[in-house]
Write a protein that holds these residues in place. Structure first.
Motif, mmCIF file in Angstrom:
data_model
loop_
_atom_site.group_PDB
_atom_site.id
_atom_site.type_symbol
_atom_site.label_atom_id
_atom_site.label_comp_id
_atom_site.label_asym_id
_atom_site.label_seq_id
_atom_site.Cartn_x
_atom_site.Cartn_y
_atom_site.Cartn_z
ATOM 1 N N GLY A 1 0.806 -1.212 0.000
ATOM 2 C CA GLY A 1 0.000 0.000 0.000
ATOM 3 C C GLY A 1 0.840 1.263 0.000
ATOM 4 O O GLY A 1 2.014 1.263 0.383
ATOM 5 N N ILE A 2 0.216 2.329 -0.459
ATOM 6 C CA ILE A 2 0.856 3.640 -0.459
ATOM 7 C C ILE A 2 0.639 4.301 0.895
ATOM 8 O O ILE A 2 -0.500 4.429 1.355
ATOM 9 C CB ILE A 2 0.303 4.514 -1.595
ATOM 10 N N ALA B 1 3.466 18.081 -4.232
ATOM 11 C CA ALA B 1 4.319 19.273 -4.298
ATOM 12 C C ALA B 1 5.780 18.892 -4.505
ATOM 13 O O ALA B 1 6.527 19.599 -5.184
ATOM 14 C CB ALA B 1 4.161 20.098 -3.029
ATOM 15 N N ARG B 2 6.193 17.771 -3.945
ATOM 16 C CA ARG B 2 7.587 17.309 -4.069
ATOM 17 C C ARG B 2 7.747 16.203 -5.108
ATOM 18 O O ARG B 2 8.845 15.703 -5.323
ATOM 19 C CB ARG B 2 8.083 16.807 -2.707
ATOM 20 N N ASP B 3 6.623 15.786 -5.725
ATOM 21 C CA ASP B 3 6.636 14.681 -6.689
ATOM 22 C C ASP B 3 7.242 13.432 -6.062
ATOM 23 O O ASP B 3 8.145 12.784 -6.609
ATOM 24 C CB ASP B 3 7.411 15.061 -7.958
ATOM 25 N N GLU B 4 6.708 13.044 -4.910
ATOM 26 C CA GLU B 4 7.193 11.872 -4.192
ATOM 27 C C GLU B 4 6.024 11.066 -3.635
ATOM 28 O O GLU B 4 4.924 11.577 -3.457
ATOM 29 C CB GLU B 4 8.109 12.273 -3.035
ATOM 30 N N ALA B 5 6.306 9.809 -3.345
ATOM 31 C CA ALA B 5 5.351 8.960 -2.642
ATOM 32 C C ALA B 5 6.122 7.977 -1.778
ATOM 33 O O ALA B 5 7.222 7.541 -2.148
ATOM 34 C CB ALA B 5 4.444 8.216 -3.614
ATOM 35 N N THR B 6 5.559 7.635 -0.633
ATOM 36 C CA THR B 6 6.124 6.615 0.243
ATOM 37 C C THR B 6 5.255 5.378 0.147
ATOM 38 O O THR B 6 4.029 5.455 0.298
ATOM 39 C CB THR B 6 6.185 7.105 1.697
ATOM 40 N N VAL B 7 5.868 4.233 -0.150
ATOM 41 C CA VAL B 7 5.112 2.987 -0.335
ATOM 42 C C VAL B 7 5.724 1.889 0.518
ATOM 43 O O VAL B 7 6.923 1.899 0.815
ATOM 44 C CB VAL B 7 5.085 2.563 -1.821
ATOM 45 N N ALA C 1 11.366 -2.113 4.442
ATOM 46 C CA ALA C 1 9.972 -2.022 4.895
ATOM 47 C C ALA C 1 9.193 -0.962 4.126
ATOM 48 O O ALA C 1 8.017 -1.150 3.815
ATOM 49 C CB ALA C 1 9.933 -1.706 6.391
ATOM 50 N N GLU C 2 9.852 0.175 3.828
ATOM 51 C CA GLU C 2 9.219 1.263 3.083
ATOM 52 C C GLU C 2 10.233 1.892 2.140
ATOM 53 O O GLU C 2 11.444 1.878 2.411
ATOM 54 C CB GLU C 2 8.692 2.355 4.018
ATOM 55 N N LEU C 3 9.719 2.455 1.044
ATOM 56 C CA LEU C 3 10.556 3.212 0.119
ATOM 57 C C LEU C 3 9.919 4.557 -0.151
ATOM 58 O O LEU C 3 8.695 4.676 -0.209
ATOM 59 C CB LEU C 3 10.707 2.487 -1.227
#
Length: 243
Positions: A75-76, A82-88, A179-181
């Motif tokens: 999951g996301i 605004a920063r063009d990022e996502a943590t998944v 665990a997360e990226l």
């Protein structure tokens, strides 16, 4: 802490790699359960291997002790337009990123054809798409939360930890469980796909120009008909109803 577990053999997608871990396949649901599983294995001197979708043909995930599956860690977590990022979460399948990222007007800059792979596994094994100006999936990772072999949780950032991040992006699982990226993304875009066939000689004669003139280009040689099946993807502003 009770972690879901199966006492079963593990094998990769093709069946070419198989193992029978003594402590089965563990399915932690969050980073705390990942850390607990790693610490438990460490106390017995066990061998931990991590599986995303098992698409690799190499024996990266085979373990005599325990295999950790990230299937329940998907999951996301957050998007930042605004920063063009996502943590998944590490086990998130690539195909599950498209719709949520599009809703935030974001997209991966590049990916491979096989979208059933887990994001952490695809990144740390150097999975790539085509595109002479585009990097592989690991180049899109700007940070991560990593469970080390001791069961400690470490947060990494490319600005603060540039040298460690260079290793962690493409670590083949050697530095711990991802665990997360945090992914560096681009604004959502559309692609126009062209499919056609030509002789192998014609394809090879024009190969450099085909690569240079398209965002993505690839071809497959079918020996039985001695033809090159070609695919080109180019960015477009055109919109097709129903897509």
């Amino acid at each position: 802490m009770e972690i879901a577990r199966e006492q079963a053999a593990w094998e990769n997608w093709s069946g070419s790699v198989r193992c029978e871990p003594a402590h089965g396949i563990a399915f932690p649901a969050n980073e705390e359960e990942i850390a607990a599983e790693v610490r438990e294995a460490a106390t017995r001197g066990g061998q931990v291997r991590v599986a995303g979708s098992g698409h690799s043909f190499m024996p990266l995930c085979a373990s005599y002790d325990v295999v950790i599956s990230l299937d329940r860690c998907q999951g996301i977590v957050a998007t930042d337009a605004a920063r063009d990022e996502a943590t998944v979460r590490g086990g998130t399948k690539i195909h599950a990123l498209g719709e949520p990222l599009l809703a935030a007007d974001l997209a991966l800059a590049n990916q491979g054809d096989v979208d059933v792979r887990a994001t952490a596994g695809a990144g740390s094994t150097g999975t790539h798409g085509t595109g002479v100006a585009l990097g592989n999936l690991s180049t899109q990772v700007s940070g991560m939360r990593l469970v080390t072999a001791a069961g400690d949780l470490v947060a990494l950032d490319e600005t603060r930890d540039p040298d460690v991040m260079r290793a962690a992006r493409l670590s083949l699982g050697m530095l711990g469980v991802i665990a997360e990226l945090r992914l560096k993304l681009v604004k959502a875009y559309r692609l126009h796909e062209r499919l056609w066939k030509a002789s192998v000689e014609d394809c090879l004669a024009k190969l450099d120009s085909l690569i240079a003139s398209h965002r993505h280009f690839e071809f497959f040689w079918y020996r039985t008909e001695d033809m090159a099946h070609m695919k080109a993807l180019s960015q477009t502003d055109l919109f097709c109803d129903g897509l």
